[in-house]
Design a protein around this motif. Structure first.
Motif, PDB file in Angstrom:
ATOM      1  N   ALA A   1      -5.773   4.613   2.838  1.00 47.77           N
ATOM      2  CA  ALA A   1      -7.091   4.987   2.332  1.00 47.77           C
ATOM      3  C   ALA A   1      -7.759   3.814   1.644  1.00 47.77           C
ATOM      4  CB  ALA A   1      -6.965   6.163   1.364  1.00 47.77           C
ATOM      5  N   ALA A   2      -6.984   3.044   0.886  1.00 44.06           N
ATOM      6  CA  ALA A   2      -7.531   1.872   0.210  1.00 44.06           C
ATOM      7  C   ALA A   2      -7.984   0.829   1.228  1.00 44.06           C
ATOM      8  CB  ALA A   2      -6.481   1.276  -0.725  1.00 44.06           C
ATOM      9  N   MET A   3      -7.187   0.635   2.272  1.00 40.83           N
ATOM     10  CA  MET A   3      -7.550  -0.324   3.303  1.00 40.83           C
ATOM     11  C   MET A   3      -8.867   0.074   3.967  1.00 40.83           C
ATOM     12  SD  MET A   3      -5.167  -1.613   6.491  1.00 40.83           S
ATOM     13  CE  MET A   3      -3.724  -1.410   5.450  1.00 40.83           C
ATOM     14  N   GLU A   4      -9.000   1.346   4.280  1.00 42.94           N
ATOM     15  CA  GLU A   4     -10.227   1.836   4.904  1.00 42.94           C
ATOM     16  C   GLU A   4     -11.440   1.635   3.990  1.00 42.94           C
ATOM     17  OE1 GLU A   4     -12.085   6.094   6.527  1.00 42.94           O
ATOM     18  OE2 GLU A   4      -9.942   5.927   6.042  1.00 42.94           O
ATOM     19  N   THR A   5     -11.267   1.889   2.707  1.00 40.47           N
ATOM     20  CA  THR A   5     -12.374   1.763   1.758  1.00 40.47           C
ATOM     21  C   THR A   5     -12.749   0.307   1.531  1.00 40.47           C
ATOM     22  OG1 THR A   5     -11.499   3.751   0.665  1.00 40.47           O
ATOM     23  CG2 THR A   5     -13.228   2.543  -0.471  1.00 40.47           C
TER      24      THR A   5
ATOM     25  N   LEU B   1      -3.754  -3.477  -6.255  1.00 34.93           N
ATOM     26  CA  LEU B   1      -3.738  -2.627  -5.068  1.00 34.93           C
ATOM     27  C   LEU B   1      -4.075  -3.447  -3.825  1.00 34.93           C
ATOM     28  CD1 LEU B   1      -3.638   0.068  -3.590  1.00 34.93           C
ATOM     29  CD2 LEU B   1      -5.975   0.513  -4.376  1.00 34.93           C
ATOM     30  N   TRP B   2      -5.087  -4.293  -3.928  1.00 34.68           N
ATOM     31  CA  TRP B   2      -5.480  -5.152  -2.792  1.00 34.68           C
ATOM     32  C   TRP B   2      -4.327  -6.066  -2.383  1.00 34.68           C
ATOM     33  CZ3 TRP B   2      -5.868 -10.337  -1.794  1.00 34.68           C
ATOM     34  CH2 TRP B   2      -6.679 -10.726  -0.713  1.00 34.68           C
ATOM     35  N   GLN B   3      -3.645  -6.657  -3.353  1.00 31.91           N
ATOM     36  CA  GLN B   3      -2.506  -7.522  -3.059  1.00 31.91           C
ATOM     37  C   GLN B   3      -1.373  -6.744  -2.400  1.00 31.91           C
ATOM     38  OE1 GLN B   3      -1.839  -9.158  -6.987  1.00 31.91           O
ATOM     39  NE2 GLN B   3      -2.849 -11.078  -6.447  1.00 31.91           N
ATOM     40  N   ALA B   4      -1.180  -5.502  -2.834  1.00 30.04           N
ATOM     41  CA  ALA B   4      -0.139  -4.673  -2.234  1.00 30.04           C
ATOM     42  C   ALA B   4      -0.438  -4.410  -0.763  1.00 30.04           C
ATOM     43  CB  ALA B   4      -0.015  -3.355  -2.999  1.00 30.04           C
ATOM     44  N   ILE B   5      -1.704  -4.216  -0.428  1.00 29.05           N
ATOM     45  CA  ILE B   5      -2.103  -4.005   0.966  1.00 29.05           C
ATOM     46  C   ILE B   5      -1.781  -5.236   1.801  1.00 29.05           C
ATOM     47  CG2 ILE B   5      -4.085  -3.750   2.510  1.00 29.05           C
ATOM     48  CD1 ILE B   5      -5.351  -1.979   0.327  1.00 29.05           C
ATOM     49  N   VAL B   6      -2.200  -6.403   1.322  1.00 30.74           N
ATOM     50  CA  VAL B   6      -1.970  -7.643   2.067  1.00 30.74           C
ATOM     51  C   VAL B   6      -0.470  -7.883   2.238  1.00 30.74           C
ATOM     52  CG1 VAL B   6      -2.295 -10.146   2.090  1.00 30.74           C
ATOM     53  CG2 VAL B   6      -4.142  -8.651   1.292  1.00 30.74           C
ATOM     54  N   THR B   7       0.301  -7.660   1.190  1.00 37.85           N
ATOM     55  CA  THR B   7       1.745  -7.874   1.251  1.00 37.85           C
ATOM     56  C   THR B   7       2.403  -6.936   2.246  1.00 37.85           C
ATOM     57  OG1 THR B   7       1.782  -8.621  -1.054  1.00 37.85           O
ATOM     58  CG2 THR B   7       3.871  -7.896  -0.108  1.00 37.85           C
ATOM     59  N   GLU B   8       2.011  -5.675   2.240  1.00 34.49           N
ATOM     60  CA  GLU B   8       2.603  -4.705   3.156  1.00 34.49           C
ATOM     61  C   GLU B   8       2.244  -5.029   4.598  1.00 34.49           C
ATOM     62  OE1 GLU B   8       4.535  -1.568   4.968  1.00 34.49           O
ATOM     63  OE2 GLU B   8       4.822  -2.564   3.037  1.00 34.49           O
ATOM     64  N   VAL B   9       0.985  -5.369   4.861  1.00 34.41           N
ATOM     65  CA  VAL B   9       0.580  -5.728   6.225  1.00 34.41           C
ATOM     66  C   VAL B   9       1.298  -6.996   6.675  1.00 34.41           C
ATOM     67  CG1 VAL B   9      -1.348  -6.451   7.686  1.00 34.41           C
ATOM     68  CG2 VAL B   9      -1.651  -4.560   6.073  1.00 34.41           C
ATOM     69  N   ALA B  10       1.452  -7.961   5.771  1.00 37.97           N
ATOM     70  CA  ALA B  10       2.170  -9.191   6.102  1.00 37.97           C
ATOM     71  C   ALA B  10       3.613  -8.894   6.481  1.00 37.97           C
ATOM     72  CB  ALA B  10       2.113 -10.160   4.926  1.00 37.97           C
ATOM     73  N   ARG B  11       4.275  -8.069   5.696  1.00 39.42           N
ATOM     74  CA  ARG B  11       5.668  -7.712   5.996  1.00 39.42           C
ATOM     75  C   ARG B  11       5.764  -7.058   7.364  1.00 39.42           C
ATOM     76  NH1 ARG B  11       8.315  -3.560   6.733  1.00 39.42           N
ATOM     77  NH2 ARG B  11       6.539  -2.226   6.220  1.00 39.42           N
TER      78      ARG B  11
ATOM     79  N   ARG C   1      -8.141 -14.612  -3.783  1.00 41.61           N
ATOM     80  CA  ARG C   1      -7.817 -13.704  -2.690  1.00 41.61           C
ATOM     81  C   ARG C   1      -7.580 -14.476  -1.392  1.00 41.61           C
ATOM     82  NH1 ARG C   1     -12.086 -10.687  -4.972  1.00 41.61           N
ATOM     83  NH2 ARG C   1     -13.414 -10.883  -3.124  1.00 41.61           N
ATOM     84  N   LYS C   2      -8.363 -15.526  -1.158  1.00 41.59           N
ATOM     85  CA  LYS C   2      -8.138 -16.334   0.040  1.00 41.59           C
ATOM     86  C   LYS C   2      -6.764 -17.000  -0.010  1.00 41.59           C
ATOM     87  CE  LYS C   2     -12.990 -17.378   1.081  1.00 41.59           C
ATOM     88  NZ  LYS C   2     -14.015 -18.442   1.210  1.00 41.59           N
ATOM     89  N   ASP C   3      -6.394 -17.516  -1.167  1.00 43.74           N
ATOM     90  CA  ASP C   3      -5.086 -18.154  -1.310  1.00 43.74           C
ATOM     91  C   ASP C   3      -3.969 -17.138  -1.077  1.00 43.74           C
ATOM     92  OD1 ASP C   3      -6.304 -20.554  -1.886  1.00 43.74           O
ATOM     93  OD2 ASP C   3      -6.002 -20.421  -4.060  1.00 43.74           O
ATOM     94  N   PHE C   4      -4.186 -15.919  -1.555  1.00 48.91           N
ATOM     95  CA  PHE C   4      -3.162 -14.892  -1.378  1.00 48.91           C
ATOM     96  C   PHE C   4      -2.984 -14.572   0.102  1.00 48.91           C
ATOM     97  CE2 PHE C   4      -1.080 -10.814  -1.560  1.00 48.91           C
ATOM     98  CZ  PHE C   4      -0.269 -10.914  -2.680  1.00 48.91           C
ATOM     99  N   ILE C   5      -4.078 -14.448   0.846  1.00 49.17           N
ATOM    100  CA  ILE C   5      -4.008 -14.199   2.287  1.00 49.17           C
ATOM    101  C   ILE C   5      -3.284 -15.347   2.990  1.00 49.17           C
ATOM    102  CG2 ILE C   5      -5.393 -14.060   4.407  1.00 49.17           C
ATOM    103  CD1 ILE C   5      -7.484 -12.520   2.748  1.00 49.17           C
ATOM    104  N   GLU C   6      -3.606 -16.557   2.582  1.00 53.53           N
ATOM    105  CA  GLU C   6      -2.978 -17.735   3.193  1.00 53.53           C
ATOM    106  C   GLU C   6      -1.465 -17.727   2.998  1.00 53.53           C
ATOM    107  OE1 GLU C   6      -2.878 -22.611   2.642  1.00 53.53           O
ATOM    108  OE2 GLU C   6      -4.457 -21.423   1.671  1.00 53.53           O
TER     109      GLU C   6
END
Length: 246
Positions: A42-46, A81-91, A146-151
């Motif tokens: 839900a967070a990802m969609e929002t 929450l945003w970082q948790a999304i990126v981390t989960e998708v990365a995993r 946020r860009k660094d976190f994605i990287e």
């Protein structure tokens, strides 16, 4: 599926999320945990629909059907929450990619790049909302954190898994592309992400985009043609730093 390797690559991202989530505030009301299973989706969609800055925790809670206190309790903040999304998708992404590479190695050398390009599209297609988040952050956001976190959490681990396999497969098969291998990979990923996340708009002009499974297959064919079609010219070798022009 190489979980140890994947975890090491995103260790920095996981630690950042852990640090955020440890700052829990106010235990949520009893029973709220039962409604939290789809919270990250839900967070990802929002986030995808509104962007990070315009998204509130209350809007995410409403979409997920949970108490907003649950988000604060679990993740500490919107950034957590945003970082948790990126981390989960990365995993998830790295695990799927490693599994696909293992299956690709069972195929003849000449078929491996073709196979892995199709698998990459499948991985991207699993998270079309996330593709929108990536494009928003990379193109529009001025937030370097946020860009660094994605990287660190996603882009580097993805390329560290995929690039050596693609390059070695091309070399073993005696194939040379008229473009840099990493650039071709980035272009392929961007193409798949863009078309998966904008298919409603693309469908106004392109009939095949109106059916998701057909569009996905068409994108696979586009990317395969980039990697397996005959190359007229090998990629030019960049000049070494400090070399003199002739």
């Amino acid at each position: 599926m190489g979980l140890g390797l994947s975890s090491e690559r995103i260790e920095g991202g996981v630690k950042q999320v852990k640090n955020v989530t440890e700052r829990k505030r106010g235990r949520p009301r009893r029973g709220a945990e039962q409604n939290a299973e789809g919270l990250l989706d839900a967070a990802m969609e929002t986030f995808a629909a509104n962007g990070f800055e315009q998204t509130s925790l209350r809007a995410i809670a409403t979409t997920a059907g949970v108490d907003v206190a649950l988000i604060s309790y679990r993740y500490g903040s919107k950034m957590g929450l945003w970082q948790a999304i990126v981390t989960e998708v990365a995993r998830e992404t790295v695990e799927l990619l490693e599994s696909a590479i293992d299956r690709a190695r069972e195929r003849p050398q000449a078929e491996r790049v073709d196979f892995i390009s199709s698998e990459v599209v499948d991985v991207i297609w699993r998270r079309t909302h996330f593709s929108r988040i990536l494009f928003s952050e990379i193109i529009h956001s001025r937030d370097e954190e946020r860009k660094d976190f994605i990287e660190e959490a996603l882009a580097k681990p993805f390329l560290e898994v995929l690039y050596p396999f693609v390059q070695s497969s091309l070399d073993a098969a005696g194939q040379q592309r008229p473009f840099d291998t990493k650039l071709g990979m980035m272009a392929s990923i961007a193409l798949a992400g863009l078309l998966s996340s904008t298919r409603e708009f693309t469908g106004r002009f392109v009939e095949v985009a109106r059916q998701d499974d057909i569009l996905q297959n068409q994108v696979k064919q586009l990317i395969k043609s980039m990697w397996t079609a005959p190359a007229d010219n090998a990629v030019p070798t960049p000049r070494a730093a400090g070399s003199k022009r002739s």
